[in-house]
Design an enzyme around this catalytic site. Structure first.
Site, PDB file in Angstrom:
ATOM      1  N   GLU A 155      76.142  34.598  33.887  1.00 53.07           N
ATOM      2  CA  GLU A 155      75.960  36.299  34.440  1.00 53.07           C
ATOM      3  C   GLU A 155      77.000  36.593  35.503  1.00 53.07           C
ATOM      4  O   GLU A 155      76.245  38.047  36.261  1.00 53.07           O
ATOM      5  CB  GLU A 155      74.406  36.172  34.652  1.00 53.07           C
ATOM      6  CG  GLU A 155      73.211  35.196  33.567  1.00 53.07           C
ATOM      7  CD  GLU A 155      72.117  35.179  34.202  1.00 53.07           C
ATOM      8  OE1 GLU A 155      71.054  35.665  33.125  1.00 53.07           O
ATOM      9  OE2 GLU A 155      71.887  35.464  35.449  1.00 53.07           O
TER      10      GLU A 155
HETATM   11  C1  TNX Z   1      68.656  32.716  33.557  1.00 46.08           C
HETATM   12  S1  TNX Z   1      70.251  30.443  33.221  1.00 46.08           S
HETATM   13  C2  TNX Z   1      69.825  32.821  34.954  1.00 46.08           C
HETATM   14  C3  TNX Z   1      68.500  32.692  36.699  1.00 46.08           C
HETATM   15  C4  TNX Z   1      67.526  33.723  36.684  1.00 46.08           C
HETATM   16  C5  TNX Z   1      66.792  33.106  35.097  1.00 46.08           C
HETATM   17  C6  TNX Z   1      65.075  33.242  35.058  1.00 46.08           C
HETATM   18  C7  TNX Z   1      71.026  31.109  34.718  1.00 46.08           C
HETATM   19  C8  TNX Z   1      72.061  29.576  34.044  1.00 46.08           C
HETATM   20  N1  TNX Z   1      70.928  32.268  34.604  1.00 46.08           N
HETATM   21  O1  TNX Z   1      69.602  33.235  36.860  1.00 46.08           O
HETATM   22  O2  TNX Z   1      67.107  32.997  37.190  1.00 46.08           O
HETATM   23  O3  TNX Z   1      66.960  32.984  33.455  1.00 46.08           O
HETATM   24  O4  TNX Z   1      65.268  32.517  33.421  1.00 46.08           O
END
Ligand code: TNX
Length: 527
Positions: free
Chosen positions: A344
């Site tokens: 992300e």
């Molecule tokens: C996605 S899964 C994220 C996290 C969040 C999570 C909450 C991932 C690699 N990144 O930063 O905490 O969703 O469900």
């Protein structure tokens, strides 16, 4: 003179008493037999062992039982000690440890290391009327076998069922076991909320019972930096000072981190440290101005948004910073992996992201570790030995596969422990799905991504993100019982797994979870 009329009458009356009495005695005997745990074939072991051959008898553990650690050094004696306290805790029996059997012919639990058991984590346990022998080629295999025995003691051992009794009867037979995948893990996000050492240790105790062998610690994110870095002290002084909701946060000193690594190692669990980058880095950006492209520190962040932060990928100091951080953490981490996050990074330009990951990968390899990252790292150049953690994008997973990386499976729809069970769950999120206990269990590692087969899969990991959780009770509520199902999926061959049989076994594990004081979700599908 005998009064035949009365005699017959009396006999008829007697029959009215004797026949039901006899039937009652027979019923009692039958139920006693059942109680004598003589049938290993209907055991409740999770993960289910590869092969079980029942003998149909019982082995008695009582105050005369001796544990013989066998030849192989200190570690075997330590494991014998663990088993002795386990027996003590479920029954009150004080089983003595004896260096060698001497004249003993029966009533022994013997460990031995032998080349004959092939897999490092495999073990063979033979229980007959006289003794219980546990064989493995490594102490790790013995440890996994002891976890099976722990379950037998609490779930199958009649007369005990976690009561204070003087004997435990175990069903006899052979168990041959080894895992399907080398990596069965769970991740704990200690950044969004901080969890102190003693909480993590208790979690380690519980997950080890289900043969989980990796604990991935998500040590940094926008809301908190949780590990002391001696060359960059403000990371914890500033970046570690808060958490989601504005609480006081916290961090592990290097000594505490080393203590966790060592504690986990005693339970044959490898710690996988993660420093998430280049996104998810606000806590670092708030601590050091030079990590920002505009040379100004950001504000500390205590909300739950994602995707808004990035390290300045164009600055050399960023790579010096990463070299220092990775170097200090690797020197405290004996395990083979270092997780670089990589998820992300929405505000990092894509070309910069790719160059950044390629450079960071070199740094990590320079410290002798294998690179792990979330599936987005598939956009960078991957090579043999790299691991992409599949969480959301099948395309990313396929790309990583094509580049020769192995895949760690954490499909959010089944494995995300921070997802609510249903709409009434008071903790957790639901962006991926509501995940009931059956949804968490009913999926197959090989069927998630086109072209993925067993040889490409490193294993299964269940992440527990911590935006909504603050205590051990909260961790337990979201992790248990779903994580138990994931542990089975990682250990067993998928073709042997069936929900109805799992549900029966899981029902019985309620006793064990209660005994351990775990605050698990009592799903109506199971209990
Ligand atoms: C996605 S899964 C994220 C996290 C969040 C999570 C909450 C991932 C690699 N990144 O930063 O905490 O969703 O469900």
């Amino acid at each position: 003179m005998i009064d035949f009329v009365n005699f017959n009458q009396t006999a008829r009356n007697m029959n009215k008493i004797v026949v039901p009495l006899l039937m009652a005695v027979m019923l009692l005997l039958i139920s006693c037999r059942k109680d004598e745990s003589t049938d290993l074939s209907v055991n409740s072991i999770i993960p289910g062992p590869l092969k079980v051959v029942p003998y149909g008898g019982a082995f008695v553990i009582n105050s005369h039982t001796r544990i013989i650690p066998g030849e192989g050094g200190q570690e075997l004696t330590r494991l014998a000690g663990q088993l002795a306290s386990l027996i003590g805790s479920v029954s009150g029996i004080d089983a003595e440890i004896k260096a060698n059997p001497g004249l003993l012919k029966r009533n022994m639990i013997c460990f031995s290391l032998t080349e004959e058991v092939q897999h490092d984590e495999g073990y063979v346990m033979e229980i007959d009327k006289r003794q219980l022998s546990l064989e493995a080629s490594t102490t790790e295999g013995l440890f996994r076998g002891i976890q099976t025995l722990a379950q037998l003691l609490t779930l199958e051992g009649s007369d005990v069922q976690i009561r204070r009794e003087e004997k435990i009867l175990l069903p006899t037979g052979i168990i041959e076991d080894r895992p399907e995948y080398p990596y069965r893990g769970t991740m704990l996000d200690v950044s969004r909320h901080f969890f102190p050492v003693d909480v993590v240790k208790q979690h380690i105790d519980h997950i080890s019972l289900y043969k989980i062998n990796h604990l991935h610690l998500h040590l940094s994110d926008d809301q908190g930096w949780r590990i002391e870095i001696k060359s960059w002290p403000r990371l914890t002084q500033i970046g570690g000072s808060t958490e989601v909701g504005g609480g006081e946060g916290g961090y592990y000193t290097q000594d505490e981190y080393a203590e966790l690594v060592a504690y986990a190692a005693e339970k044959y669990i490898t710690i996988v440290p993660e420093i998430d980058m280049p996104g998810h880095t606000n806590a670092a950006l708030a601590s050091y101005a030079e990590l920002n492209c505009n040379d100004r520190v950001t504000e500390l962040y205590t909300g739950t948004r994602v995707g808004f932060s990035t390290l300045c990928t164009e600055k050399e100091i960023t790579y010096q910073f990463i070299e220092d951080v990775v170097g200090e953490i690797c020197s405290l981490t004996p395990g083979p992996y270092f997780h670089i996050g990589g998820d992300e990074s929405h505000v990092t330009p894509q070309d910069e992201y790719v160059d950044f990951i390629n450079r960071v990968k070199k740094i990590v390899r320079g410290h002798g570790k294998q690179v792990m990252g979330w599936d987005e790292i598939s956009h960078a150049s991957l090579e043999h030995g790299d691991i992409a953690q599949y969480w959301a994008s099948e395309d990313n997973a396929k790309r990583a596969l094509d580049k020769g990386a192995k895949i760690l499976l954490s499909p959010a729809k089944h494995c995300y422990l921070d997802m609510k069970y249903d709409s009434s769950t008071h903790l957790g999120l639901n962006w991926a799905a509501f995940i009931e206990v059956d949804d968490a269990y009913q999926w197959k590692p090989e069927s998630l991504v086109e072209g993925l087969d067993r040889s490409h899969i490193l294993g299964v990991e269940s992440p527990l993100w911590a935006e909504t959780i603050e205590s051990l009770e909260d961790i337990e509520y979201l992790a248990f019982p779903r994580l138990i199902g994931h542990a089975e999926i990682g250990w067993c061959n998928g073709d042997s797994l069936h929900w109805n049989d799992y549900r029966r076994r899981l029902f019985n594990h309620g006793k064990l979870l209660d005994h351990l004081g775990i605050n698990y979700y009592r799903s109506a599908l199971v209990w």
